[in-house]
Design a protein around this motif. Sequence first.
Motif, PDB file in Angstrom:
ATOM      1  N   UNK A  34       0.526  -1.249   0.177  1.00  7.88           N
ATOM      2  CA  UNK A  34       0.058   0.338  -0.245  1.00  7.88           C
ATOM      3  C   UNK A  34       1.566   0.825  -0.035  1.00  7.88           C
ATOM      4  N   UNK A  35       1.840   1.113  -0.686  1.00  7.76           N
ATOM      5  CA  UNK A  35       2.738   2.568  -0.265  1.00  7.76           C
ATOM      6  C   UNK A  35       3.924   2.308   0.924  1.00  7.76           C
ATOM      7  N   UNK A  36       3.757   1.906   2.677  1.00 12.28           N
ATOM      8  CA  UNK A  36       3.899   2.017   3.104  1.00 12.28           C
ATOM      9  C   UNK A  36       5.976   1.821   2.819  1.00 12.28           C
ATOM     10  N   UNK A  37       6.570   3.100   3.358  1.00  9.14           N
ATOM     11  CA  UNK A  37       8.053   2.819   3.380  1.00  9.14           C
ATOM     12  C   UNK A  37       8.768   2.700   4.545  1.00  9.14           C
ATOM     13  N   UNK A  38       8.560   1.547   5.376  1.00  8.22           N
ATOM     14  CA  UNK A  38       8.903   2.072   6.761  1.00  8.22           C
ATOM     15  C   UNK A  38       8.401   2.535   7.756  1.00  8.22           C
ATOM     16  N   UNK A  39       8.027   2.052   9.182  1.00  7.59           N
ATOM     17  CA  UNK A  39       7.253   2.452  10.399  1.00  7.59           C
ATOM     18  C   UNK A  39       7.970   3.068  11.410  1.00  7.59           C
ATOM     19  N   UNK A  40       9.846   3.588  11.156  1.00  3.14           N
ATOM     20  CA  UNK A  40      10.355   4.430  12.602  1.00  3.14           C
ATOM     21  C   UNK A  40      10.069   5.216  13.195  1.00  3.14           C
TER      22      UNK A  40
END
Length: 260
Positions: A68-74
């Motif tokens: 869905x286009x997320x590129x990390x969550x940090x």
Amino acid sequence: MPRFAANLTMMYREHEFLDRFGAASADGFKAVEYLFPYDYAVEALATRLNEHGLTQALFNAPPGDWAKGERGIASLPGREDEFRRSIETALRYAQALGNDKVHVMAGLLGASDDRAQHRDVYLKNLDYAASQAAAHSKTIVIEPINTRDMPGYFLNRQHEAQQICRQVGAGNLKVQFDLYHCQVVEGDLATKLKDLIADIGHIQIAGVPDRHEPDEGEVNYPYLLKLIDTLGYDGWIGCEYIPKEKTSAGLGWIREWLPN
């Protein structure tokens, strides 16, 4: 002598993923990296590594919803519990596969997002990740990524990444220096390598501007690879590029570096 790891996410895509290990080994690679291992049982990956005498150099911690286009969550506020679970998963895989480095992706920053808030979350999450990794003798790396390929990515410049590592203050938090991304955003690669080498945990390469083989484009990789060697870097250099055609046919640039 530089040591190279084939990036199996980008290279050998003419093969099914689990067959890429053997293809890389047949071409002389002694190590591999890739974006994510989590679609595969850890036992299946370990078997491929052992069968072909390969070292696992690196992979990324779970990045959120990649599809869905997320590129990390940090750096994402409100996702701290998910981030902690992602580090637990990454370290479990790293323990089984033997790599001592895990890349943690920062995530995307929206136009209206509060950068200071994201940075605060990022620092706290990196501190947690580094502390958990230290218990397993692992290193966490963070990577500045260019905004042409990944618009909105939180971390883009080498000195900013170095500053974040210093602020967190964990000895096992390092910078992943991708020469392709750095050239697109900043350039001055040789000087940056000389200035920052002590805090570089992993290096990656690709041709610029098209991200093909390193012997194509504007970057003088023969010079830079010799410089990296002279500077005493003894880690793996990830070949994170998209071959123009079939991978093996484009490896002329690396033949002098690979063991016979």
